[in-house]
Design a protein around this motif. Structure first.
Motif, short mmCIF file in Angstrom:
data_model
loop_
_atom_site.label_atom_id
_atom_site.label_comp_id
_atom_site.label_asym_id
_atom_site.label_seq_id
_atom_site.Cartn_x
_atom_site.Cartn_y
_atom_site.Cartn_z
N VAL A 156 0.84 -1.21 0.00
CA VAL A 156 0.00 0.00 0.00
C VAL A 156 0.87 1.25 0.00
N LEU A 157 1.94 1.27 0.81
CA LEU A 157 2.84 2.42 0.84
C LEU A 157 3.51 2.61 -0.53
N TYR A 158 3.90 1.53 -1.15
CA TYR A 158 4.55 1.63 -2.47
C TYR A 158 3.60 2.21 -3.51
N LEU A 159 2.34 1.74 -3.52
CA LEU A 159 1.36 2.23 -4.49
C LEU A 159 1.05 3.71 -4.26
N PHE A 160 0.85 4.11 -2.98
CA PHE A 160 0.56 5.51 -2.68
C PHE A 160 1.73 6.41 -3.09
N ALA A 161 2.95 5.94 -2.80
CA ALA A 161 4.12 6.78 -3.11
C ALA A 161 4.32 6.91 -4.61
N ARG A 162 4.05 5.88 -5.39
CA ARG A 162 4.23 5.92 -6.84
C ARG A 162 3.14 6.73 -7.53
N ALA A 163 1.92 6.67 -6.99
CA ALA A 163 0.80 7.30 -7.69
C ALA A 163 0.54 8.72 -7.25
N SER A 164 0.94 9.09 -6.06
CA SER A 164 0.60 10.43 -5.57
C SER A 164 1.61 11.45 -6.05
N GLY B 201 8.51 6.91 -3.65
CA GLY B 201 8.09 6.27 -4.89
C GLY B 201 9.23 5.98 -5.84
N ARG B 202 10.43 6.57 -5.61
CA ARG B 202 11.56 6.33 -6.48
C ARG B 202 12.28 5.02 -6.14
N HIS B 203 11.80 4.33 -5.12
CA HIS B 203 12.42 3.08 -4.71
C HIS B 203 11.50 1.90 -5.06
N SER B 204 12.03 0.72 -4.83
CA SER B 204 11.31 -0.50 -5.25
C SER B 204 10.28 -0.93 -4.18
N LEU B 205 9.51 -1.95 -4.57
CA LEU B 205 8.52 -2.53 -3.64
C LEU B 205 9.22 -3.15 -2.43
N LEU C 39 10.49 -3.13 3.41
CA LEU C 39 11.49 -3.00 4.47
C LEU C 39 11.26 -1.73 5.28
N TYR C 40 10.78 -0.69 4.64
CA TYR C 40 10.46 0.55 5.35
C TYR C 40 9.39 0.29 6.42
#
Length: 653
Positions: free
Chosen positions: A370-378, A388-392, A397-398
């Motif tokens: 969910v964090l990865y999707l929000f960071a990439r799309a927002s 969002g510049r990092h991988s899933l 791990l975050y």
């Protein structure tokens, strides 16, 4: 004036009454002094010249019965109605019917009545006091003709004070030689009479260093208190090996404690004696008022089977209350072996239930993507979120770092990711605080695996049900409860508790007994550190109450019950119970300590540790296992990285 003297037995001889008027005045004097409000029974065979005596007794206003005696059957057919005060006059020329009746059915008799017997000699009176009825009757007085006209000797049975009868007063024409009562209270002061107490069950004992035997337990404390109150001495007896409480034999008699009471060998039976008429126990044994109860109101169907008689049915049924909600008061009666404790490395998981752990893992697996999707799309005012510049994998791990409350250098910039991460920190703080605070307790304790708690679970196990004697097995077979009925096939009657204990400790069966006894056994079955090796399950199937056993129709019951009720109301039994358990633990620890001292090869933990203890490797083995698994996991990841980089031909860092 006639001389006032007390005749000795040697002066007394049996002769037909030559002065019926003097005898009539004597009997009227007895009624006036000590039977004024009693209902009277007059039994005569017509062989004595007692017409005047009979006429005077029939003129009294007391309620009465009159019976003509030719055989013992006439006495048996008499309407033996127990009243608050019953007076019985036997005017007999032939003592045979009375002596024969004294040895017959014990139930046709008023044991609390006052008996005046005319026509028997001293030897015949002594013989009657030794019959089944005579030796349990408190008040028997024989009127014996002496050598002087109009003179009679009043000879009283001694009950526990001595053997046979003792002539205590003399009547001459119109007065007694002494003003003392001829029906004194023979129970309130037993004059240091020696009473025999049969012991079994929860009677505990300890062998002192000098070899003497120290007997203790709440029943022993009760008997010692009764001995001080009623002034008697006590002698302890044990049934023959293997008999214990007693079983009914093929010839209808009983062995064990029931048999000892029925044969008159014991005056009391102290143990966890169930108040029950099962298999006709009331023909040999009666009970005191209950001072302890081993009940479980769940199995109501057993109340019909266990209710002993109308005399005790009020007590048994008063124990059941459909509206009762305090289930903690129910007492258990099955002792099982504790399973080995769970390994200490599992302590790391004990602070949370399995469902809680599954929810945590599910949340961890969900929040990373969910964090990865929000960071990439927002896209905010400052552009794309740096997360969002990092991988899933980085996003997952975050979130793992947040769960472990590890501070992160890369912070979200957009509102959606900021709200998500903020709530994740609140969630992680509460979760980790709850875990760490609860973990402290679990690191120092051992957890037992789930074990049998109900009779239904016991039925589905492979354990046998073991008891001393067939009583419990017979009741289980008669129960309408399917679980109890099914357990009957696995019930085994054992000769003694040592055999049962061996089976319980080897996890082949469970011991069935009263809760009080099982609590004593639990204190005995401990390891070198004093930790118990057995446990008592919650459910039970016995609605019996516990009391002292007496011979049938014992004259001690009424007076002793009054003191027992005082003891119960004062809470002494509860105090004695805790004191006994404390003494058992003390003796067990002293025995283990002396054994460890005598044996140089004994384990170092043989002595009970007390106070705060430091945490050792045994307590923290789970943490070190986590460290080991972490090292192995990191090594595997490192090897995987090296293999992948060489396979793909990567250069540089």
């Amino acid at each position: 004036m006639p001389s006032r003297r007390l005749l000795s037995i040697a002066d007394v001889e049996r002769k037909p009454p030559r002065d019926a008027s003097s005898l009539a005045r004597l009997l009227l004097d007895v009624v006036g002094r000590e039977m004024r409000d009693c209902s009277l029974v007059l039994a005569t065979d017509g062989r004595l010249e007692t017409s005047q005596v009979t006429r005077h007794l029939l003129a009294l206003p007391n309620a009465r019965q009159v019976v003509y005696v030719e055989s013992a059957k006439d006495l048996k057919n008499l309407n033996w109605i127990k009243s608050s005060c019953g007076g019985y006059f036997f005017l007999l020329g032939d003592p045979t019917p009375l002596l024969a009746f004294g040895e017959e059915d014990q139930h046709s008799w008023d044991y609390e009545g006052k008996y005046v017997i005319v026509g028997l000699s001293i030897d015949q009176l002594n013989q009657f006091t030794r019959t089944n009825k005579g030796k349990k009757t408190e008040h028997i007085v024989g009127v014996v003709q002496t050598g002087r006209d109009g003179e009679y000797s009043l000879c009283m049975n001694q009950l526990y004070w001595g053997e046979g009868v003792e002539c205590v007063n003399t009547w001459l024409q119109q007065r007694r030689s002494l003003e003392a009562a001829i029906f004194p209270d023979k129970i309130s002061n037993l004059r240091q009479a020696a009473l025999n107490a049969s012991c079994s069950g929860i009677i505990a004992y300890h062998r002192r260093p000098d070899g003497s035997l120290f007997i203790f337990g709440q029943e022993v404390e009760l008997v010692l208190l009764l001995a001080r109150f009623f002034n008697f001495s006590i002698s302890y007896q044990w049934p023959p090996p293997g008999e214990m409480w007693g079983e009914k034999l093929a010839n209808g008699s009983w062995n064990g404690q029931v048999g000892m009471l029925g044969r008159g060998e014991s005056d009391l039976a102290i143990s966890n004696r169930y108040i029950t008429s099962h298999l006709g126990r009331f023909d040999f044994e009666h009970y005191s008022d209950a001072y302890d109860a081993d009940i479980n109101l769940v199995w109501r169907q057993l109340f019909i089977l266990a209710t002993p008689s109308p005399k005790y049915s009020w007590f048994m049924y008063s124990l059941y209350s459909p509206s009762c909600s305090d289930w903690k008061e129910f007492k258990s009666c099955y002792l099982v072996r504790l399973d080995p404790p769970l390994p200490r490395w599992q302590n790391l998981g004990f602070p949370f239930h399995v469902i809680t752990w599954l929810a945590i893992v599910g949340g961890l697996l969900l929040t990373g993507p969910v964090l990865y999707l929000f960071a990439r799309a927002s896209t905010g005012s400052s552009g794309h979120d740096p997360l969002g510049r990092h991988s899933l994998v980085y996003a997952c791990l975050y979130m793992v770092g947040v769960h472990f409350r590890e501070s992160q250098r890369l912070l979200p910039r957009n509102p959606s990711t900021q709200v998500l991460v903020s709530f994740m920190w609140v969630y992680a703080i509460i979760l980790t605080t709850a875990y760490s605070s609860n973990l402290t307790a679990f690191l120092t304790v051992t957890r037992q695996p789930d074990s049998i708690e109900t009779i239904k679970e016991l039925r589905h196990s492979s354990l046998n049900v073991l008891g001393v004697g067939p009583l419990i097995g017979n009741l289980m077979a008669q129960s309408v409860n399917p679980d109890l009925k099914a357990l009957t096939a696995r019930f085994a009657s054992m000769p003694d508790f040592d055999s049962i204990t061996e089976q319980v400790m080897s996890r082949k069966g469970v011991m069935v007994q009263s809760r009080v006894f099982l609590e004593y056994m639990r204190e005995q079955l401990t390891d070198s550190r004093g930790r118990t090796l057995v446990r008592i399950i919650k459910e039970c199937s016995f609605p019996f109450s516990v009391g002292i056993g007496y011979p049938t129709h014992s004259p001690l019951v009424k007076k002793f019950n009054r003191v027992i009720n005082w003891v119960v109301e004062s809470g002494l039994f509860r105090h004695w119970k805790f004191t006994t358990l404390s003494m058992i633990r003390k003796f067990k620890m002293a025995k283990d300590k002396s054994r460890a001292t005598a044996d140089p090869d004994a384990p170092a933990d043989a002595i009970q540790a007390t106070g705060v203890i430091p945490l050792g490797i045994d307590h923290l083995q789970g943490i070190f296992l986590v460290l080991l698994f972490g090292l192995l996991a990191s090594l595997l990841v490192f090897l995987a990285e090296r293999f992948c980089s060489r396979a793909l031909g990567f250069r540089g860092d």
